[in-house]
Write a protein that holds these residues in place. Structure first.
Motif, mmCIF file in Angstrom:
data_model
loop_
_atom_site.group_PDB
_atom_site.id
_atom_site.type_symbol
_atom_site.label_atom_id
_atom_site.label_comp_id
_atom_site.label_asym_id
_atom_site.label_seq_id
_atom_site.Cartn_x
_atom_site.Cartn_y
_atom_site.Cartn_z
ATOM 1 N N ILE A 43 56.306 45.171 37.115
ATOM 2 C CA ILE A 43 57.065 43.928 36.932
ATOM 3 C C ILE A 43 56.675 42.905 37.993
ATOM 4 N N ASP A 44 56.524 43.379 39.214
ATOM 5 C CA ASP A 44 56.203 42.471 40.330
ATOM 6 C C ASP A 44 54.825 41.828 40.173
ATOM 7 N N ILE A 45 53.901 42.481 39.459
ATOM 8 C CA ILE A 45 52.577 41.874 39.273
ATOM 9 C C ILE A 45 52.487 41.130 37.942
ATOM 10 N N GLY A 46 53.655 40.937 37.307
ATOM 11 C CA GLY A 46 53.703 40.021 36.178
ATOM 12 C C GLY A 46 53.905 40.609 34.803
ATOM 13 N N HIS A 47 54.008 41.940 34.696
ATOM 14 C CA HIS A 47 54.168 42.554 33.373
ATOM 15 C C HIS A 47 55.648 42.579 32.971
ATOM 16 N N GLN A 48 55.917 42.109 31.781
ATOM 17 C CA GLN A 48 57.285 42.136 31.266
ATOM 18 C C GLN A 48 57.409 42.984 30.003
ATOM 19 N N ASN A 81 66.066 44.500 35.950
ATOM 20 C CA ASN A 81 65.280 43.264 36.057
ATOM 21 C C ASN A 81 65.553 42.308 34.889
ATOM 22 N N THR A 134 51.666 44.643 27.602
ATOM 23 C CA THR A 134 50.511 44.344 28.445
ATOM 24 C C THR A 134 50.212 45.507 29.382
ATOM 25 N N LYS A 229 46.721 42.377 37.614
ATOM 26 C CA LYS A 229 47.787 41.451 38.026
ATOM 27 C C LYS A 229 47.823 40.271 37.069
ATOM 28 N N LEU A 230 49.020 39.968 36.579
ATOM 29 C CA LEU A 230 49.184 38.812 35.692
ATOM 30 C C LEU A 230 49.732 37.600 36.437
ATOM 31 N N LYS A 231 50.119 37.819 37.696
ATOM 32 C CA LYS A 231 50.579 36.699 38.513
ATOM 33 C C LYS A 231 50.313 36.974 39.964
#
Length: 231
Positions: A43-48, A81, A134, A229-231
């Motif tokens: 979640i922290d690297i952008g996956h939802q 989250n 993702t 990482k997505l973000k």
């Protein structure tokens, strides 16, 4: 087996079994906490949209207690989250048998599983959702190896097209390409503590003492190359 252990007069310490009779001494890893750390990392690297994959044997209709704990922890972390728990993102494959290490890491071999077409259909359905995942959290590294094979069959690249993470950090996790990001369970420390406890129980037996002991050890996330990482 558990009944035999309970009635045995020999000292017993159970390793890596989450649900055993509380009167049995045990050394386990924190499946719930470790899973929560991995899902939070994703979640922290952008996956939802994160899928959860586990397996069960055709010979055992109920998945292992460890897997059930990890699936529940996955769901709980999403909820914490404020992310929806989508039952379509939770998939069960059917494990057949353990095979040699070379087969496990060979993306062209499906000898580990017995109903490939059914599992491939499940995998395709997962990727065909209106909002596909993702990332996929696999409740064990062997399952992750299988997801690698299914992704290869579908022409997908990990992690460019799909992040895949595992749990256990088996030897093959560092051999497979790309290296698998996973949860490392502290097996050596668990073994050391179990042997230490066995010695203590032998001494307790001579003194007529009978105490119960359970310790849960945290794991650690091992970062390799299967996540993006997505973000």
């Amino acid at each position: 087996m558990e009944n035999e252990l309970l009635t045995s007069r020999k000292p017993v310490v159970v390793i890596n079994a989450e649900e055993v009779d509380p009167s049995l001494d045990s050394v386990v890893t924190d499946s719930k906490g470790n899973t929560q750390k991995m899902i939070q990392f994703l979640i922290d690297i952008g996956h939802q949209r994160i899928a959860c994959v586990y397996n069960r044997s055709y010979h055992h209709p109920v998945p292992s207690a460890n897997f059930l704990i990890r699936v529940a922890a996955y769901q709980e972390t999403l909820q914490k989250n404020n992310l929806p728990v989508d039952p379509d993102l939770i998939v069960c494959f059917y494990h057949q048998k353990k095979v040699n290490d070379a087969t496990l890491v060979d993306n062209n071999s499906f000898a580990l599983y017995s109903n490939i077409e059914e599992d491939l259909a499940k995998f395709e359905a997962l990727l065909s959702l209106p909002s596909p995942p993702t990332a996929i959290f696999c409740c064990g590294d062997e399952i992750a190896m299988y997801v690698y094979k299914l992704a290869t069959r579908k022409g997908l690249k990990i992690p460019q097209d799909l992040t895949v993470v595992g749990y256990d950090d088996i030897i093959e996790a560092a051999i497979v390409k790309p290296g698998l990001t996973t949860v490392r369970t502290p097996l050596q420390e668990m073994g050391r503590l179990a042997v230490k406890r066995l010695g203590e129980k032998l001494i307790e037996q001579t003194k007529g003492i009978n105490t119960s002991y359970k310790i849960s050890l945290p794991g650690e996330i091992v970062l390799r190359d299967s996540h993006l990482k997505l973000k």
